[in-house]
Design a protein around this motif. Structure first.
Motif, PDB file in Angstrom:
ATOM      1  N   TYR A  25       0.826  -1.206   0.000  1.00 15.28           N
ATOM      2  CA  TYR A  25       0.000   0.000   0.000  1.00 15.28           C
ATOM      3  C   TYR A  25       0.862   1.259   0.000  1.00 15.28           C
ATOM      4  O   TYR A  25       0.581   2.215  -0.719  1.00 15.28           O
ATOM      5  N   ARG A  26       1.907   1.264   0.782  1.00 14.70           N
ATOM      6  CA  ARG A  26       2.803   2.427   0.825  1.00 14.70           C
ATOM      7  C   ARG A  26       3.399   2.703  -0.552  1.00 14.70           C
ATOM      8  O   ARG A  26       3.458   3.858  -0.993  1.00 14.70           O
ATOM      9  N   ASN A  27       3.785   1.660  -1.255  1.00 14.80           N
ATOM     10  CA  ASN A  27       4.349   1.831  -2.588  1.00 14.80           C
ATOM     11  C   ASN A  27       3.302   2.313  -3.585  1.00 14.80           C
ATOM     12  O   ASN A  27       3.600   3.114  -4.469  1.00 14.80           O
ATOM     13  N   VAL A  28       2.076   1.838  -3.444  1.00 12.84           N
ATOM     14  CA  VAL A  28       0.997   2.292  -4.324  1.00 12.84           C
ATOM     15  C   VAL A  28       0.777   3.784  -4.147  1.00 12.84           C
ATOM     16  O   VAL A  28       0.645   4.530  -5.122  1.00 12.84           O
ATOM     17  N   TRP A  29       0.737   4.249  -2.899  1.00 13.69           N
ATOM     18  CA  TRP A  29       0.447   5.674  -2.651  1.00 13.69           C
ATOM     19  C   TRP A  29       1.522   6.598  -3.216  1.00 13.69           C
ATOM     20  O   TRP A  29       1.253   7.756  -3.487  1.00 13.69           O
ATOM     21  N   THR A  30       2.726   6.089  -3.441  1.00  8.60           N
ATOM     22  CA  THR A  30       3.778   6.947  -3.996  1.00  8.60           C
ATOM     23  C   THR A  30       3.585   7.222  -5.484  1.00  8.60           C
ATOM     24  O   THR A  30       4.150   8.177  -6.000  1.00  8.60           O
ATOM     25  N   ALA A  41      -8.033   3.778  -3.144  1.00  9.04           N
ATOM     26  CA  ALA A  41      -8.211   3.191  -1.807  1.00  9.04           C
ATOM     27  C   ALA A  41      -9.466   2.335  -1.753  1.00  9.04           C
ATOM     28  O   ALA A  41      -9.462   1.238  -1.186  1.00  9.04           O
ATOM     29  N   THR A  42     -10.540   2.803  -2.369  1.00 12.53           N
ATOM     30  CA  THR A  42     -11.789   2.040  -2.412  1.00 12.53           C
ATOM     31  C   THR A  42     -11.590   0.725  -3.165  1.00 12.53           C
ATOM     32  O   THR A  42     -12.057  -0.331  -2.724  1.00 12.53           O
ATOM     33  N   MET A  43     -10.887   0.776  -4.280  1.00 13.33           N
ATOM     34  CA  MET A  43     -10.624  -0.435  -5.054  1.00 13.33           C
ATOM     35  C   MET A  43      -9.759  -1.427  -4.274  1.00 13.33           C
ATOM     36  O   MET A  43     -10.032  -2.629  -4.254  1.00 13.33           O
ATOM     37  N   LEU A  44      -8.707  -0.922  -3.615  1.00 13.10           N
ATOM     38  CA  LEU A  44      -7.824  -1.805  -2.855  1.00 13.10           C
ATOM     39  C   LEU A  44      -8.555  -2.445  -1.682  1.00 13.10           C
ATOM     40  O   LEU A  44      -8.342  -3.622  -1.371  1.00 13.10           O
ATOM     41  N   LYS A  45      -9.422  -1.694  -1.028  1.00 14.40           N
ATOM     42  CA  LYS A  45     -10.197  -2.258   0.076  1.00 14.40           C
ATOM     43  C   LYS A  45     -11.110  -3.371  -0.409  1.00 14.40           C
ATOM     44  O   LYS A  45     -11.267  -4.395   0.246  1.00 14.40           O
ATOM     45  N   ALA A  55     -12.467 -14.620  -6.675  1.00 16.55           N
ATOM     46  CA  ALA A  55     -13.486 -13.672  -6.223  1.00 16.55           C
ATOM     47  C   ALA A  55     -13.075 -12.229  -6.455  1.00 16.55           C
ATOM     48  O   ALA A  55     -13.935 -11.359  -6.632  1.00 16.55           O
ATOM     49  N   SER A  56     -11.791 -11.964  -6.473  1.00 17.38           N
ATOM     50  CA  SER A  56     -11.341 -10.578  -6.635  1.00 17.38           C
ATOM     51  C   SER A  56     -11.367 -10.106  -8.082  1.00 17.38           C
ATOM     52  O   SER A  56     -11.205  -8.937  -8.356  1.00 17.38           O
ATOM     53  N   ARG A  57     -11.579 -11.005  -9.020  1.00 17.98           N
ATOM     54  CA  ARG A  57     -11.602 -10.619 -10.437  1.00 17.98           C
ATOM     55  C   ARG A  57     -12.949 -10.232 -10.858  1.00 17.98           C
ATOM     56  O   ARG A  57     -13.933 -10.268 -10.867  1.00 17.98           O
TER      57      ARG A  57
END
Length: 57
Positions: A25-30, A41-45, A55-57
């Motif tokens: 997550y830290r790397n994504v936010w950069t 953030a909504t998608m990652l949650k 299920a995640s696809r």
């Protein structure tokens, strides 16, 4: 985003390579544009809440 407290090796036992969720997550936010952080953030949650890869696809 707070660390979920999950042990990656227990969550993905067949994975050949694993990374701490917090570091991911830290790397994504950069690299996410400031205006898109809430959307990402909504998608990652939603992805994180899924029971498995199918299920995640």
């Amino acid at each position: 985003m707070p660390w979920s407290g999950r042990e990656p090796r227990g969550f993905y036992p067949e994975a050949k390579w694993q990374r701490c969720v917090m570091r991911f997550y830290r790397n994504v936010w950069t690299v996410v544009a400031t205006g898109k952080v809430k959307e990402v953030a909504t998608m990652l949650k939603a992805i994180d809440a899924q029971e498995g890869a199918a299920a995640s696809r």
